[in-house]
Enzyme design. Structure first.
Site, PDB file in Angstrom:
ATOM      1  CB  SER A 237       6.646 130.427 154.078  1.00  0.00           C
ATOM      2  OG  SER A 237       6.156 129.128 154.394  1.00  0.00           O
TER       3      SER A 237
ATOM      4  CG  ASN B 248      13.305 119.356 158.032  1.00  0.00           C
ATOM      5  OD1 ASN B 248      12.601 120.349 158.170  1.00  0.00           O
ATOM      6  ND2 ASN B 248      14.195 118.977 158.937  1.00  0.00           N
TER       7      ASN B 248
ATOM      8  CB  THR C  94      36.140 143.836 118.161  1.00  0.00           C
ATOM      9  OG1 THR C  94      37.004 144.729 117.451  1.00  0.00           O
ATOM     10  CG2 THR C  94      36.031 142.525 117.390  1.00  0.00           C
ATOM     11  CG  HIS C  95      37.341 146.919 121.251  1.00  0.00           C
ATOM     12  ND1 HIS C  95      37.707 146.662 122.556  1.00  0.00           N
ATOM     13  CD2 HIS C  95      38.134 146.140 120.460  1.00  0.00           C
ATOM     14  CE1 HIS C  95      38.692 145.786 122.572  1.00  0.00           C
ATOM     15  NE2 HIS C  95      38.974 145.447 121.310  1.00  0.00           N
TER      16      HIS C  95
ATOM     17  CB  SER D 286       8.056 159.804 123.615  1.00  0.00           C
ATOM     18  OG  SER D 286       8.091 160.915 124.490  1.00  0.00           O
TER      19      SER D 286
ATOM     20  CE  LYS E 182      12.976 158.677 121.499  1.00  0.00           C
ATOM     21  NZ  LYS E 182      13.004 158.841 122.964  1.00  0.00           N
TER      22      LYS E 182
ATOM     23  CG  ASN F 133      11.199 155.149 123.134  1.00  0.00           C
ATOM     24  OD1 ASN F 133      12.053 155.787 122.517  1.00  0.00           O
ATOM     25  ND2 ASN F 133      10.264 155.727 123.869  1.00  0.00           N
TER      26      ASN F 133
ATOM     27  CD  GLU G  59      15.107 151.321 126.097  1.00  0.00           C
ATOM     28  OE1 GLU G  59      14.309 151.737 126.954  1.00  0.00           O
ATOM     29  OE2 GLU G  59      15.469 151.997 125.124  1.00  0.00           O
TER      30      GLU G  59
ATOM     31  CE1 TYR H 224      14.670 123.256 155.738  1.00  0.00           C
ATOM     32  CE2 TYR H 224      14.195 123.769 158.039  1.00  0.00           C
ATOM     33  CZ  TYR H 224      13.974 123.985 156.697  1.00  0.00           C
ATOM     34  OH  TYR H 224      13.082 124.937 156.296  1.00  0.00           O
TER      35      TYR H 224
ATOM     36  CD  GLN I  32       9.662 130.314 155.843  1.00  0.00           C
ATOM     37  OE1 GLN I  32       9.408 129.411 156.633  1.00  0.00           O
ATOM     38  NE2 GLN I  32       9.256 131.562 156.027  1.00  0.00           N
TER      39      GLN I  32
ATOM     40  CE  LYS J 145       9.783 125.790 149.839  1.00  0.00           C
ATOM     41  NZ  LYS J 145      10.881 126.042 150.817  1.00  0.00           N
TER      42      LYS J 145
END
Length: 472
Positions: free
Chosen positions: A33, A120, A165-166, A287, A293, A295, A300, A327, A332, A335
């Site tokens: 690790s 540990n 809304t919506h 682009s 373009k 963007n 995004e 433990y 492991q 992390k």
């Protein structure tokens, strides 16, 4: 004795006396690790130096031995600082690297450091030390974004835009009100981070492998030495507790969701179809094929990162859900997910902070988008003030909107006699209703859109933000 060069040394293990031979090559790859936990080395060294002082207080190390170990750990830190990373080191994890280098620097006395300590509680301590610093760094970046949004909101107080809304125009709102609606969730994220920091601020060292330490270690003194506010109370729970990591990952995922929602607004509002907003050149791209373009890549990319943050949370909860008592090596896996989420937000938050600062709102496009249909509720309220029950007023205005649509006009373009043909409750003053600014100012309740309510919201937001970032 001759000192090895940084990175030299044969593989060292913190276990192995009861085994014949070493690990299989395939197992070594699974077991290692070091590439992940390398970043914990400053915190492991710090915890080890504190443990040496604790062993001296308990009479396990002499003053001379403790000083030799402390000096050796300082040299180990210097050696690790000089390395570009873990590549080429033979050890399975950073804790093994540090012990190997310590013994290289001090000889056999270095082998006394691990007395009464397990990997540990050692790992848990280093991870929490790292976690507390990481949480505070995240707090600062989150606060910076929230402040950037609030500044942009203050600049936009006099702009009235459609509220949605919506994704359909609903009622007019100040642009500042919309912007603050994306800042308040970040305050909640900050409050959550504060709770995670308090949960992380518990000393595991002294819990041993599962049953505690057999020597008279003063854990309260260790906690003070390492800057923890309290010590853990149950050694079994201590070595297996990763709740703070799950809650940190939840907070990161929730922040990712909030950032994604803000990003979606920026994508939509900066589109040519809306044209409400424009991001600075430094936060957009072009682009490779289409020269025209522009963007909104900052938005995004941020929106995309939210999936990664949510995935890390799900992965951690899946690791934790089936663990038996004590433990287990599954931990492991804790992390990598936490490091990745913190690293992701460390990149995304500054980018979004800069993007918001670069944002400009197109007053003309916003004003042009404000048709009088967005004032339909105000028209119903007008009828309510003239004694008509709201449910009836709602139906009347709905019929009026349909009449306007059938004639290709906005409701505010209908003549009074056309309105009275729908219902006689409309009077000469009805066209005064079709004023977005008046609509905004009519909603003066706390949390509403009127100027006084908005100023109160700014004041409340500033106080909430200051309170959320206060602390250690």
């Amino acid at each position: 004795m001759d000192k090895p060069r940084p990175g030299d040394g044969a593989a060292h293990a913190l276990w192995g006396g009861r085994f014949k031979g070493g690990l299989a090559g395939e197992m070594e790859a699974l077991n290692r690790s070091l590439d992940i936990d390398w970043r914990l080395w400053p915190h492991d060294v710090r915890g080890s130096r504190a443990w040496a002082r604790g062993l001296e207080r308990a009479g396990i190390l002499t003053r001379q031995e403790a000083r030799r170990i402390d000096a050796g750990l300082a040299k180990v830190a210097t050696r690790l600082e000089a390395l570009p990373g873990p590549a080429g080191l033979p050890d399975e994890d950073i804790h093994t690297v540090i012990e190997r280098m310590l013994i290289e620097e001090t000889g056999s006395v270095g082998g006394k450091l691990h007395t009464g300590r397990s990997r540990n509680d050692q790992v848990a301590t280093a991870f929490r030390l790292w976690g507390k610093r990481a949480i505070l760094a995240l707090r600062d970046r989150l606060a910076a974004l929230a402040e950037s949004i609030a500044r942009k909101a203050r600049e936009s107080r006099d702009i009235v835009m459609p509220g949605f809304t919506h994704l359909q125009q609903a009622q007019p709102v100040p642009a500042a009100h919309w912007l603050l609606s994306r800042a308040w969730p970040l305050v909640r994220d900050l409050e959550h981070l504060g709770a995670v920091h308090r949960e992380c601020d518990v000393l595991p060292l002294g819990a041993g492998a599962v049953a505690g330490c057999p020597f008279e270690i003063d854990r309260e003194a260790l906690a003070a030495d390492l800057g923890f506010s309290r010590v853990s109370e149950n050694s079994i729970d201590t070595v297996s507790d990763r709740d703070w990591t799950a809650r940190l990952l939840f907070g990161a995922a929730m922040t990712g969701v909030h950032l994604s929602q803000l990003a979606e607004d920026l994508v939509v509002f900066s589109s040519s179809e809306f044209g409400f907003a424009r991001l600075g050149d430094g936060y957009t791209t072009g682009s490779s094929l289409m020269p025209q373009k522009r963007n909104p890549d900052v938005a995004e990319l941020t929106r995309g990162k939210s999936g990664r943050l949510v995935g890390n949370l799900v992965g951690m909860l899946t690791v934790l859900k089936g663990l038996p008592t004590g433990y287990n090596r599954d931990l492991q896996e804790d992390k990598e997910a936490v490091f990745d989420s913190v690293d992701t937000l460390a990149v995304v938050l500054p980018a979004m902070t800069g993007a918001v600062a670069s944002l400009t709102l197109d007053r003309a496009r916003i004003a042009a988008a404000l048709g009088t249909r967005v004032l339909a509720t105000d028209l119903a309220d007008y009828l309510v003030r003239r004694g008509i029950p709201f449910r009836e007023a709602h139906h009347i205005v709905g019929e009026l909107v349909r009449v306007a649509e059938d004639s290709g006009r906005e409701p505010g373009q209908l003549a009074l006699d056309e309105m009275n043909a729908v219902h006689p409750g409309f009077a000469e003053d009805v066209h005064a209703v079709f004023d977005p600014e008046a609509s905004v100012q009519s909603r003066a309740v706390r949390g509403g859109t009127a100027a006084a309510a908005l100023e109160a919201q700014f004041e409340a937001f500033t106080g909430a933000l200051e309170e959320a970032v206060a602390g250690p």
